[in-house]
Design an enzyme around this catalytic site. Structure first.
Site: not given
Ligand SMILES: C[S@@+](CC[C@H](N)C(=O)[O-])C[C@H]1O[C@@H](n2cnc3c(N)ncnc32)[C@H](O)[C@@H]1O
Length: 439
Positions: A249-251, A269, A374
């Site tokens: 949940g950072g964003k 998620d 990222c």
């Molecule tokens: C880049 S990270 C998110 C970081 C988060 N938004 C933050 O700001 O802290 C990507 C996230 O996408 C999730 N993810 C992976 N495959 C996915 C899917 N098919 N649909 C939705 N989320 C997915 C992962 O579990 C992961 O938590």
């Protein structure tokens, strides 16, 4: 460094070599299980990260100073060799002390041997060795900056520096100014970040999570680049925002705060990690005093569950902060370069596109879909967006300058998209672009 701390550091290096867990998590686990003081913890963390960032260079230099009597470095001996080499290069271990532990190497000659990597004639090999990258990744970075190998080298070098500690002042509870004052009273030297309006860099090296201001929910740890993504999302007052890949949940929390605790942020998620991450998100939202945030697990494939399907065509903003290669955050996960494969880079655009396809229908007509990563690779950024637009009628690109104004959009990107990186902006590497739904 005291023996106990060194043993812990070597144990973390051994696990980082054999397990897929992030070194930062391994460190937290090790710290929970021991009684190291804050200073020792910092020494362990810095020592481990120094080795992980320079691993290939250390191995390369060690090979060059190995005498005929040197034994092969494998397993835990390799960790010890790298640890000592890193210490000798940093000046924290004397060559004599290194020799006493690992004979057969010309430790005094190690700094010159390491410096010689800068003279390697082949551009790719030079980048790979000096910045400790797998060959394929050095080649990939050079290809990304075709025609400007200097930029690839500057990026790789910046990704190997220690990342600054950046936090975001929680607008729901405080202001950046008030938080700066509170941090000063807590003995933390801090300064406002130059790009993100709520960002603060902690200059004093403290455990931020142990500060009373953190427990009170006055801030979250969040890189400045990540903070800029939420600014580009620009949630409208009282709007409905979906964070499709919310993680912990950072964003999400940032978007909830930008909405001033009004409107609604729905975070999704997927299994297998979703419940753990979303529970962490809910805990963080409570600490931040946010009551406009919900977190829901959705299956990886198939139809969206009813709670998500109810939002079809209703969301003002849908953020897809997609899983990616994470090359923009190597400063924080230096070991990730050895886990990532070329096959991952081939596979990820398909996954990223499928996430856009799945969540785009949630956007209301007139609303916006925001795609973020990222990483810095074109294949995971521009190409994913271009392919989505080509197959999806009803969405058009919306320039960042239309949302933020030209000066601001140019400060954080090219006017069209957000593009920040450690060598150009001092932030982690992030990409984000906005698509508007027209029909
Ligand atoms: C880049 S990270 C998110 C970081 C988060 N938004 C933050 O700001 O802290 C990507 C996230 O996408 C999730 N993810 C992976 N495959 C996915 C899917 N098919 N649909 C939705 N989320 C997915 C992962 O579990 C992961 O938590």
């Amino acid at each position: 460094m005291a023996d106990a701390a060194r043993e812990i550091a070597l144990g973390i290096l051994a696990r980082a070599r054999t397990e897929r867990t992030h070194a930062s998590d391994l460190m937290q686990q090790a710290f929970r299980a021991t009684r190291l003081g804050p200073r020792q913890r910092r020494d362990v963390a810095e020592g481990v990260y120094a080795v992980l960032r320079a691993q290939r260079l250390l191995d390369w230099a060690l090979m060059r100073v190995a005498g005929p009597g040197a034994r092969a470095l494998d397993g835990t001996r390799r960790d010890l060799g790298r640890w000592l080499a890193s210490g000798v290069l940093a000046g924290t271990v004397t060559p004599a002390a290194a020799r006493a532990e690992l004979a057969g190497y010309d430790w005094a000659g190690l700094p010159a041997a390491a410096a010689a990597a800068g003279e390697i004639a082949d551009v790719r090999e030079r980048l790979a060795v000096t910045e400790s990258l797998p060959d394929w990744l050095a080649a990939r970075l050079l290809a990304e900056f075709a025609g400007d190998p200097g930029a690839a080298a500057r990026l790789a070098h910046a990704l190997n520096q220690r990342a600054p500690m950046i936090v975001r002042a929680n607008r729901v509870k405080t202001t950046r100014e008030a938080l700066l004052t509170r941090l000063a009273a807590e003995g933390v030297e801090a300064r406002a970040t130059s790009l993100a309006p709520d960002g603060i860099e902690l200059m004093t090296r403290v455990n931020a999570f142990g500060l009373a201001s953190f427990t009170a929910g006055d801030f979250e740890v969040q890189d400045e680049g990540s903070q800029l993504v939420a600014e580009l999302v620009a949630p409208p007052p009282r709007g409905v925002v979906v964070d499709a890949c919310a993680g912990a949940g950072g964003k999400t929390l940032h978007l909830g705060a930008l909405l001033g605790n009004k409107g609604r942020v729905v975070a999704f998620d997927v299994p297998p990690q979703a419940e753990r991450k979303l529970e962490e998100l809910r805990r963080r939202a409570r600490r931040a005093g946010l009551s406009n945030v919900e977190a829901l697990e959705v299956p990886v494939n198939g139809a969206l569950p009813p709670a998500a399907a109810r939002l079809l065509g209703k969301a003002d903003r849908v953020l897809c902060d997609a899983p990616c290669s994470g090359l923009g955050v190597l400063r924080r996960n230096p070991e990730a370069r050895w886990r990532l494969t070329e096959a991952d880079l081939e596979r990820l655009p398909g996954l990223q596109g499928s996430i856009l396809d799945r969540f785009a229908p949630l956007v209301a007509v007139g609303g916006r879909l925001i795609y973020a990563t990222c990483t810095i690779t074109r294949s995971e950024n521009d190409d994913v967006v271009a392919a989505f637009l080509a197959r999806t009628p009803g969405f058009v690109p919306m320039a960042a300058k239309e949302i933020l104004g030209t000066p601001r959009a140019l400060a954080i990107g090219d006017g069209q998209s957000l593009r920040v990186a450690p060598h150009t902006h001092g932030t982690d590497g992030f990409f984000a672009t906005v698509l508007r739904r027209t029909s």
